[in-house]
Design a protein around this motif. Structure first.
Motif, short mmCIF file in Angstrom:
data_model
loop_
_atom_site.label_atom_id
_atom_site.label_comp_id
_atom_site.label_asym_id
_atom_site.label_seq_id
_atom_site.Cartn_x
_atom_site.Cartn_y
_atom_site.Cartn_z
N SER A 12 -1.91 4.40 3.23
CA SER A 12 -2.95 4.39 4.27
C SER A 12 -3.30 2.98 4.73
O SER A 12 -3.72 2.78 5.86
N VAL A 13 -3.12 2.00 3.86
CA VAL A 13 -3.48 0.63 4.23
C VAL A 13 -2.53 0.12 5.32
O VAL A 13 -2.95 -0.51 6.30
N ASP A 14 -1.24 0.40 5.16
CA ASP A 14 -0.27 0.01 6.20
C ASP A 14 -0.59 0.71 7.52
O ASP A 14 -0.47 0.11 8.60
N ALA A 15 -1.02 1.97 7.44
CA ALA A 15 -1.37 2.70 8.67
C ALA A 15 -2.53 2.02 9.36
O ALA A 15 -2.54 1.85 10.58
N ALA A 16 -3.53 1.59 8.58
CA ALA A 16 -4.71 0.94 9.15
C ALA A 16 -4.32 -0.38 9.82
O ALA A 16 -4.82 -0.72 10.89
N THR A 18 -9.16 5.94 -0.81
CA THR A 18 -9.82 6.24 -2.09
C THR A 18 -9.01 7.28 -2.87
O THR A 18 -8.77 7.13 -4.08
N ILE A 19 -8.57 8.31 -2.17
CA ILE A 19 -7.80 9.38 -2.83
C ILE A 19 -6.46 8.83 -3.35
O ILE A 19 -6.04 9.14 -4.47
N GLU A 20 -5.82 8.00 -2.54
CA GLU A 20 -4.55 7.38 -3.00
C GLU A 20 -4.77 6.61 -4.30
O GLU A 20 -3.95 6.68 -5.22
N LEU A 68 -0.44 8.03 -6.38
CA LEU A 68 0.92 8.35 -5.98
C LEU A 68 1.23 7.90 -4.54
O LEU A 68 1.45 8.71 -3.66
N SER A 69 1.23 6.58 -4.32
CA SER A 69 1.66 6.11 -3.00
C SER A 69 2.79 5.10 -3.19
O SER A 69 3.04 4.65 -4.31
#
Lengths: 96, 485
Positions: B215-219, B470-472, B477-478
């Motif tokens: 998700s960080v890369d997506a952001a 947060t969930i990641e 599991l990312s």
């Protein structure tokens, strides 16, 4: 229900082989059967929602901007005459 | 460890002031592509390595923020000068004269297009098997599909052939392949990313999305491509400025934000047993970490799938009526042919079976006598669904499995259209109501990743991504690596 597959071909501007017609007729009937599930829900008084964004579309500034190059059109069109794209005849006397 | 296995943000940092490292990184990607592409078929068009390296070095030299990082783009997103086929014979040789807004913004930020990824023809499918160029395969098990329709984008990110990819999502086409290939998939709020240059399938549902390793890369990428666009009147401001910084700092000593998860019972019925268990285990884990979990029943949800397909087909039949014109794509000398014959011949030759099926059904739905019975009814269901779900989304995030089944083997689902459509039962819901949604890895079943879908309220993208992060962190599991031979 009976689906008039020839009519759908005309509407979708497709010309199917006999084999395709047979296979697609079967699929189309099956899928329409699936759509009939919608009959099971009560929708009285509900307005259709065409688009989630129910805002007015704005109008862009009426100003000159760089558009698609005429050269691109001449290069990609099947046939051009004097820079105009040649299309098929729309009036042929046939019934459509 | 090679940079190839790193998330995009670390690669950008590592190559920013090191052009040698940038060329080396791109070479390594091409080595992976050379090794695995023949088997996995993630790309329709791959650009030559030397062109990509040249453009990357130039972007890097100019000090652009993304420093020359290569990104893969789904082949229904227009790229100036790079063939854009929509995986269809009818556009096999189409070269767009302009960039889609998202592509333009990526390029301006210093990203370089590495290639165009495989997909279902005109994004119509859930397995990437309807591609005119042949199916992609799942890196976790090449006998299985990678999902669809953005299957190629899932494949290249999952198999480390590109650090990130753009996809498009009309009814799940980003989240489905993200779940099946074990990566992060994000479909923004409807309008959150400009659709200018996205080749239309069903315009009121279509949304460009991001497929990344987390998700960080997506952001990070989102900050560069989001924002209103005068060329797309439906585009919105997602207000994501500063998000990357905020999301990157999560888990660094501070307490993680918590949220309420809403379990809509109807979205969990009919889900394959081990998918159910794996996803529910993830929900239980979140609950034990302080997430609240609320169970509700929304019977209207059972009507989402037929409503979605009626609307999508109707809009598709209208959008695809443009093909056959003697201006681009497959065409022929228009002289001496009647108008109907001309179009019918080209379209019959250029469209594959699934596309024909959908535009014929769309024509049927919109035809006199059936418009009210199917189309209007489906639109009413859409409003009802939105009215029922938006209040829930003000309380929490709707959590469900992303896919009701594990990835089918090639050929297994494609022959039965209804079985194929049923795969989208979870993912069509956010598109119908305009909500943002993500898919992340919840766990594994039968050695294959299983996706958890999270739906947020429209324009709640920022918080949705923060919760996803947060969930990641909690699930851990990312940035997964499939074992590949």
């Amino acid at each position: 229900m009976e689906v008039d597959i020839k009519r759908l071909e005309r509407l979708a501007l497709l010309k199917l082989s006999d084999e395709e017609e047979k296979a697609l007729s079967k699929d189309v009937e099956k899928i329409i059967g699936f759509f009939k599930q919608l009959d099971g829900i009560v929708l009285e008084g509900v307005e259709p929602l065409f688009h989630v964004m129910e805002k007015e579309a704005g109008v862009r500034e009426d100003s000159v901007e760089k558009g698609i190059e005429k050269l691109w059109i001449e290069r990609s069109a099947a046939k051009t005459i004097d820079g105009y794209v040649v299309g098929p005849r729309t009036i042929t006397g046939e019934e459509s | 460890m090679s940079l190839v296995n790193k998330q995009l943000r670390y690669v950008v940092e590592a190559v920013r002031d090191n052009r040698e490292a940038l060329s080396e990184y791109i070479y390594r990607l091409y080595e992976r592509i050379e090794r695995y592409e023949e088997k996995l078929k993630g790309f329709i068009t791959l650009r030559p390595a030397d062109t990509v390296i040249r453009e990357a070095l130039e972007a890097n030299r100019l000090g652009k923020p993304l420093a020359g990082i290569p990104i893969a783009v789904k082949d229904n997103i227009s790229t100036e000068g790079i063939r854009t086929t929509c995986a269809s014979a009818i556009l096999e040789n189409y070269i767009p004269p302009y960039d889609a807004t998202v592509v333009k913004r990526l390029r301006e930020a210093g990203a370089v297009i590495i290639g165009k990824t495989n997909m279902d023809e005109f994004a119509m499918g859930s397995t990437t098997e309807t591609s005119y160029f042949g199916p992609s395969r799942n890196p976790w098990d090449p006998s299985r599909v990678p999902g669809g329709s953005s299957g190629g984008s899932g494949v290249v990110v999952s198999a480390y052939m590109a650090p990130a990819a753009l996809g498009s999502d009309t009814g799940g086409s980003v989240r489905n392949p993200a779940a099946y290939t074990g990566i992060f998939g994000y479909k923004p709020t409807y309008g959150g990313l400009s659709r200018y240059g996205l080749i239309a399938y069903a315009s009121s549902l279509d949304q460009i999305g991001l497929m990344t390793r987390d998700s960080v890369d997506a952001a990070l990428l989102l900050e560069y491509i989001a924002g209103e666009d005068p060329r797309d009147p439906t585009s919105l401001d997602l207000r994501v400025g500063g998000l990357f910084k905020e999301i990157s700092s999560l888990g660094e000593g501070r307490d993680l934000p918590k949220a309420r998860l809403v379990i809509v019972k109807e979205m969990w019925s009919g889900v394959e047993d081990h998918v159910f268990k794996t996803t529910m285990n993830a929900v239980d884990k979140l609950s034990s970490e302080g997430f609240e979990v609320e169970e509700v029943s929304v019977p209207e949800v059972s009507y989402a799938l037929p409503a979605y397909y009626v609307i999508a087909f109707a809009e598709a039949s209208s959008n695809l009526s443009r093909y056959g014109i003697p201006l681009y794509g497959l065409s022929k000398d228009p002289e001496n042919t009647s108008w109907i014959d001309y179009y019918s011949e080209i379209r019959s030759k250029g469209f594959g079976k699934e596309v024909k099926r959908r535009i014929m059904l769309g024509s049927f739905i919109l035809s006199a006598g059936y418009y009210e019975q199917y189309y209007i009814k489906a639109l009413k269901v859409r409003r009802l669904l939105r009215d029922r779900l938006l209040p829930l989304l003000r309380r929490g995030y709707i959590a469900s499995p992303t896919m009701p089944i594990q990835p089918p083997r090639l050929g297994e689902a494609i022959e039965d259209p209804l079985r194929l459509y049923a795969m989208d039962i979870e993912t069509v819901i956010p598109n119908l109501i305009g909500s943002p949604a993500i898919s992340l890895v919840a766990g594994f079943a039968n050695s294959l990743p299983v996706g958890l879908q999270l739906i947020g309220p429209p324009l709640g993208d920022r918080d949705l991504l923060l919760i996803a992060r947060t969930i990641e962190i909690i699930i851990g599991l990312s940035n997964l690596s499939p074992q590949m031979g």
